[in-house]
Design a protein around this motif. Structure first.
Motif, PDB file in Angstrom:
ATOM      1  N   SER A  40       0.917  -1.358   0.058  1.00 15.99           N
ATOM      2  CA  SER A  40      -0.056  -0.018   0.006  1.00 15.99           C
ATOM      3  C   SER A  40       0.984   1.007   0.107  1.00 15.99           C
TER       4      SER A  40
ATOM      5  N   GLY B  87       7.405   6.332  12.903  1.00 15.74           N
ATOM      6  CA  GLY B  87       6.067   5.916  12.299  1.00 15.74           C
ATOM      7  C   GLY B  87       4.821   6.215  12.705  1.00 15.74           C
ATOM      8  N   ALA B  88       3.981   5.939  12.123  1.00 17.68           N
ATOM      9  CA  ALA B  88       2.336   6.014  12.433  1.00 17.68           C
ATOM     10  C   ALA B  88       2.146   5.153  13.346  1.00 17.68           C
ATOM     11  N   GLN B  89       2.483   3.952  13.462  1.00 21.20           N
ATOM     12  CA  GLN B  89       2.262   2.721  14.374  1.00 21.20           C
ATOM     13  C   GLN B  89       2.701   3.260  15.842  1.00 21.20           C
TER      14      GLN B  89
ATOM     15  N   TYR C 269      -6.531  -1.216  10.747  1.00 31.30           N
ATOM     16  CA  TYR C 269      -5.121  -1.936  10.843  1.00 31.30           C
ATOM     17  C   TYR C 269      -5.108  -2.656  12.300  1.00 31.30           C
TER      18      TYR C 269
ATOM     19  N   ASN D  58      -9.581   5.033  10.515  1.00 28.40           N
ATOM     20  CA  ASN D  58      -8.559   5.261   9.520  1.00 28.40           C
ATOM     21  C   ASN D  58      -9.105   5.564   8.305  1.00 28.40           C
TER      22      ASN D  58
ATOM     23  N   ASP E  15      -6.306   8.277  11.802  1.00 26.60           N
ATOM     24  CA  ASP E  15      -5.053   7.485  11.397  1.00 26.60           C
ATOM     25  C   ASP E  15      -5.331   8.049   9.836  1.00 26.60           C
TER      26      ASP E  15
ATOM     27  N   VAL F  98      -2.909   8.030   7.216  1.00 26.73           N
ATOM     28  CA  VAL F  98      -1.332   7.887   6.551  1.00 26.73           C
ATOM     29  C   VAL F  98      -1.548   7.766   5.141  1.00 26.73           C
ATOM     30  N   TYR F  99      -2.955   7.510   4.539  1.00 22.20           N
ATOM     31  CA  TYR F  99      -3.205   7.706   3.260  1.00 22.20           C
ATOM     32  C   TYR F  99      -3.777   8.846   2.567  1.00 22.20           C
TER      33      TYR F  99
ATOM     34  N   SER G  55       2.258   9.856   8.688  1.00 24.89           N
ATOM     35  CA  SER G  55       3.722   9.430   8.443  1.00 24.89           C
ATOM     36  C   SER G  55       4.010   9.447   6.966  1.00 24.89           C
TER      37      SER G  55
ATOM     38  N   SER H 201       5.191   7.031   5.299  1.00 22.12           N
ATOM     39  CA  SER H 201       5.344   5.844   4.990  1.00 22.12           C
ATOM     40  C   SER H 201       4.725   5.528   3.665  1.00 22.12           C
ATOM     41  N   LYS H 202       3.616   5.988   3.507  1.00 23.96           N
ATOM     42  CA  LYS H 202       2.835   5.798   2.415  1.00 23.96           C
ATOM     43  C   LYS H 202       2.949   6.428   1.147  1.00 23.96           C
TER      44      LYS H 202
ATOM     45  N   ARG I 271      11.044   5.496   8.999  1.00 25.27           N
ATOM     46  CA  ARG I 271      10.348   5.456  10.097  1.00 25.27           C
ATOM     47  C   ARG I 271      10.176   7.049  10.886  1.00 25.27           C
TER      48      ARG I 271
HETATM   49  C1  PLP Z   1      -3.656   2.119   7.995  1.00 26.01           C
HETATM   50  C2  PLP Z   1      -2.331   2.006   8.538  1.00 26.01           C
HETATM   51  N1  PLP Z   1      -1.924   2.704   9.559  1.00 26.01           N
HETATM   52  C3  PLP Z   1      -0.614   2.670   9.853  1.00 26.01           C
HETATM   53  C4  PLP Z   1       0.199   1.945   9.301  1.00 26.01           C
HETATM   54  C5  PLP Z   1       1.592   2.111   9.946  1.00 26.01           C
HETATM   55  O1  PLP Z   1       2.341   3.026   9.392  1.00 26.01           O
HETATM   56  P1  PLP Z   1       3.857   3.378   9.749  1.00 26.01           P
HETATM   57  O2  PLP Z   1       4.781   2.418   8.691  1.00 26.01           O
HETATM   58  O3  PLP Z   1       4.154   4.743   9.444  1.00 26.01           O
HETATM   59  O4  PLP Z   1       4.208   2.874  11.141  1.00 26.01           O
HETATM   60  C6  PLP Z   1      -0.198   1.071   8.452  1.00 26.01           C
HETATM   61  C7  PLP Z   1       0.982   0.167   7.559  1.00 26.01           C
HETATM   62  O5  PLP Z   1       0.417  -0.477   6.874  1.00 26.01           O
HETATM   63  C8  PLP Z   1      -1.394   1.247   7.965  1.00 26.01           C
HETATM   64  O6  PLP Z   1      -1.870   0.542   6.766  1.00 26.01           O
END
Ligand code: PLP
Length: 381
Positions: free
Chosen positions: A25, A84-86, A110, A156, A188, A190-191, A215, A217-218, A226
């Motif tokens: 993704s 990271g978002a996590q 997630y 999300n 959340d 991230v997208y 983040s 990341s995406k 990170r």
């Molecule tokens: C909806 C969602 N939130 C958070 C994350 C984690 O993001 P990060 O890599 O920035 O920690 C992901 C990763 O696949 C995700 O799909």
């Protein structure tokens, strides 16, 4: 024992061996040389003079300022950077939730995000509903799930895997509900960097108790840095989240801070490239879906990160995805991987990644496989 992390396990089972990745993704990655080419003189100086001692645990002020600049009306101290978002979401739930609380979680979500809530307090799931124009949140269902002890709503949006996004009216209704009930609204997001159309403002811009998790990341293709963050106008929430974060990791990686700043300062050039790749891949997938109406039903999606078509074949989406990986070396994700303890999620869909430069070849391979395995039709006459 914790429930296995279904999505991560599926990816680590298949990604090392399959040839065609339509599962990811995140957008096509951004290379170091590209970041250095995009960097302004201040970041080049930072990069060449980089040291590796402990850093500001909140993230460098110039990095937080660059994040805040992507919001409306937020400043440097309204941002806390995390790994990271996590990690950002884990810090927010640690800051806000106690065993006496209750939370509402919009599904699908997630798995680690759901567990960051359910490990701390009671929770209820509210499913997104499929409508003609896509997947939508019914704010009345959120209201019905609230209890006197409800403290937050987690969602999300844009959503994985459905591709749903909040339209402005739904966002306004949700904020009004949360404000009336004094709830935190945790998004959340991230997208958010690769919307298929328009896009909704981050919840931190809409609501004084809105908490935006994001983040690089995406849509920036920089998951390996990170770098993620929490953005919120409530400083006491950020202080409590920092308190939680300090117990997990003391600071970000020094190199990642500078590289993240380069990415954020390069105007919108990196997400714009990701969107262009996503648009091209979306057009190819749409054409493929139309060529195989007995296998796929198109599904609208508000993100260019992935599509979420229904699989119509008799064996079902999960079996199809598994067989496809084995027989054709192509990885797509069955929606059952988003299963939740809080409620039902769709099981007849596939999440098909649109972010990568390798997607056209993967979609050609998928097309060939669908032709090769098409049920033979009875000859007329
Ligand atoms: C909806 C969602 N939130 C958070 C994350 C984690 O993001 P990060 O890599 O920035 O920690 C992901 C990763 O696949 C995700 O799909």
């Amino acid at each position: 024992m914790r429930e296995p992390f279904a999505l991560a396990n599926y990816l680590s089972r298949w990604i090392p061996t399959v040839r065609h990745d339509l599962a990811s993704s995140d957008s096509e990655t951004t290379r170091l040389t590209d970041l250095l080419d995009l960097a302004g003189p201040d970041d080049r100086d930072r990069w060449h003079g980089l040291g590796f001692g402990y850093l500001d645990p909140r993230g460098a002020a110039w990095l937080r300022a660059a994040v805040a600049a992507r919001h409306g009306g937020l400043g440097t101290d309204d941002v806390l950077c995390c790994a990271g978002a996590q990690e950002a979401l884990a810090c927010v739930t640690a800051a806000l939730l106690t065993p006496a609380d209750h939370a509402v979680v919009v599904l699908p979500i997630y798995q680690p995000s759901e567990e960051a809530v359910t490990a701390r307090c009671a929770a209820s799931g509210v499913p997104l509903r499929e409508e003609a124009g896509g997947w939508r949140l019914d704010v009345a269902e959120v209201a019905a799930a609230l209890r006197p002890e409800t403290r937050l709503v987690l969602m999300n949006m844009p959503n994985s895997p459905t591709g749903a996004a909040l339209d402005p009216e739904t966002a306004a209704d949700l904020v009004a509900l949360c404000r009336r009930r004094g709830l935190w609204l945790v998004g959340d997001e991230v997208y958010r960097h690769t919307p298929a159309r328009g896009g909704t403002p981050p919840v931190a811009d809409l609501y004084e108790r809105g908490v935006s998790i994001d983040s690089l990341s995406k849509g920036f293709g920089l998951a390996g840095l990170r770098v993620g963050w929490i953005a919120c106008r409530d400083r006491s929430l950020l202080a409590a989240a920092l308190n939680a974060k300090n117990r997990m990791s003391s600071c970000l990686s020094a190199a990642s801070e500078v590289l993240a700043h380069m990415a954020l300062r390069a105007d919108d050039r990196i997400p714009a490239r990701s969107r262009a790749i996503g648009e091209g891949n979306r057009a190819r997938l749409d054409a493929l879906v139309l060529r195989h109406p007995d296998r796929f039903e198109p599904g609208p999606s508000d993100t260019l990160a992935f599509a979420f078509p229904r699989y119509r074949g008799p064996e079902g989406a999960e079996r199809f995805a598994h067989d496809l990986a084995r027989r054709a070396d192509i990885l797509v994700l069955p929606s059952s991987l988003w299963r939740s303890r809080l409620g039902p999620v769709p099981t007849d869909r596939l999440r098909i990644g649109l972010g990568r430069l390798g997607a056209p070849a993967a979609l050609d391979a998928l097309d060939a496989d669908l032709h090769a395995t098409a049920p033979r039709r009875a000859m007329a006459g």
